[in-house]
Design an enzyme around this catalytic site. Structure first.
Site: not given
Ligand code: GLU
Length: 484
Positions: A254-256, A259
């Site tokens: 996921s983006k989270r 990151d």
């Protein structure tokens, strides 16, 4: 083969989306088929204005050309409401769909009223619909009154219990489900727009899509889609659900969590970071597909020839940024130094003033094997200007008491050298070392350090040739003075 990439413009194109686009594109190109871009923008609450442009730009950067797209026809769902309304009209007329007036509160109410331990989340389905406010439970008069006064309504698919529906997923094999377990999905929302499910099925049929190739997260929607195809009396396209892309620490990328791992997720980030598009595609192709042999590095053309759906795996695959960087280096080696240099001219001039393009090409040839990214070229400071410092650890290790005398003797010999070639530069170095009763290493390491400021790099004599006599001699002198 007619395939489509059908992103929702809810954000910038994600690398997982690029992989889906790539697999579709590869199949279209290898079969002489058609690759379609369809923008699924029916969810207005999550609409991002510049997402569609980003998707187009990203696909173009990647080199995935599109045959049919919103630029060439009606491929944006927000512009196709008439098509969906006509399809809905058919389902309503056939009694395969019905109108429902329940407010969100009434649905919530039903859920808490009917929840049990074994069924904590009751659905709007054949077991509950008769207790709700819809055209199956209300009298025709009441329905007419409500419609006339403009009560908000949705349209739901009527899913009858008691049958088992099957479809074959190209990647996962046979999948079956019982209609008892499927809810009466909403087809048209109260804002008048179709849901993803309806628009997706109507469009795949209307656009004559032969293969639906998409991420695994859509597998759970497929029963709903199959029921819709059946309700319309249409053939179901071939389905292929691609394995999830996982983060290095597990879980969906996921983006989270990307990151957290320092992994860029948007294609535009790879663009900005200077990745070779072909390297990114090569890496993404292998993220879920196995070529079958030993070969890992493929050009885009090579992928078209090698790719097939039957080698797509089922299990999730971990994203590995180091492996991607390796692919980038491999693809960089396949590009011409002149192309690499040309792409870096702006950055080189910004860093070092007026850099001659021919010099930049020579620098790129010299460093070709040592770069993972084209932008690495700018980082080799010593190729474009005299070093401004000398790496401390390297000085400690390599700059000995006898280094100044040896280096200056080499400088003197170089001033006299007729032939500025690698064999002659090397013979000269060995001769000077011998005269000082020292091993060649006593000279090789300090000379490299003196001219470049660091203890690693291309072959020393190739470096000296690139720098030229004047620069080499003055750098040797400078280092002797500075390191005294
Ligand atoms: N609009 C969906 C998405 O954003 C498309 C899924 C599909 O390909 O059916 O991924």
């Amino acid at each position: 083969m007619r395939v489509r990439f059908a992103p929702s413009p809810t954000g910038y194109l994600h690398i997982g989306g690029l992989r889906t686009a790539l697999y579709n594109w590869l199949l279209a190109r290898s079969s002489g088929g058609v690759f379609i871009l369809r923008i699924e923008d029916t969810d207005r609450s999550r609409f991002v204005a510049d997402a569609e442009q980003d998707i187009m730009d990203s696909l173009q950067w990647a080199g995935l050309d599109i045959d049919e797209s919103p630029e060439k026809g009606s491929y944006r769902q927000s512009e196709r409401t008439d098509v969906y309304n006509a399809a809905l009209g058919r389902l309503l007329a056939d009694g395969r769909a019905y109108v429902a007036f329940d407010t969100p509160e009434e649905i919530e109410d039903m859920r808490s009223r009917l929840a049990t331990d074994t069924n904590p989340n009751p659905r709007y389905d054949w077991t509950t619909r008769s207790s709700m406010k819809n055209s199956l439970s209300l009298s025709p008069d009441e329905v007419a009154v409500r419609q006339k006064r403009g009560d908000p309504y949705v349209v739901r698919l009527r899913v009858d219990p008691g049958s088992v529906v099957r479809f074959t997923d190209v990647v996962r094999g046979e999948v079956s489900f019982r209609t008892d377990d499927v809810d009466d999905q909403i087809l048209r929302k109260s804002d008048g727009l179709p849901t993803y499910h309806l628009a997706n099925v109507v469009d795949d049929h209307d656009m004559q899509i032969s293969h639906v190739i998409r991420g695994e997260e859509w597998l759970s929607s497929t029963p709903k889609h199959v029921l819709l195809y059946e309700a319309f009396g249409w053939d179901v396209p071939q389905m292929a659900h691609l394995p999830l892309i996982l983060s290095p620490t597990g879980g969906k990328l996921s983006k989270r969590n990307a990151d957290k791992e320092g992994i860029p997720v948007f294609v535009r980030d790879y663009m900005a970071a200077g990745y070779e598009p072909e390297a990114l595609l090569n890496y993404l192709a292998l993220l879920g597909w196995h070529p079958g042999g030993e070969q890992e590095v493929f050009s885009l053309r090579g992928l078209v020839d090698a790719f097939s759906l039957d080698r797509v795996g089922q299990s999730g695959v971990q994203f590995d940024k180091d492996k991607l960087a390796w692919f980038n280096g491999q693809h960089l080696r396949r590009s011409a130094p002149s192309d690499i240099a040309r792409g870096q001219m702006n950055a080189l001039c910004a860093a070092y003033g007026d850099v001659d393009e021919e010099r930049a090409v020579e620098a790129a040839s010299l460093m070709h094997e040592r770069m993972a990214f084209a932008s690495d070229l700018v980082g080799f400071e010593y190729l474009f200007q005299a070093p401004t410092g000398w790496d401390e650890a390297a000085v400690k290790k390599r700059w000995k008491d006898d280094s100044p005398a040896l280096v200056l003797a080499y400088r003197d010999a170089l001033l006299e050298l007729d032939d500025w070639t690698a064999p002659s530069l090397e013979a000269c170095l060995r001769k000077v070392a011998e005269e000082h009763k020292a091993g060649a290493g006593r000279l090789i390491h300090p000379v490299r350090l003196a001219v470049s400021g660091v203890s690693y790099g291309p072959g020393l004599f190739d470096l000296l040739i690139f720098l030229g006599r004047d620069a080499v001699c003055s750098r040797l002198e400078r280092a002797v003075k500075a390191l005294a």
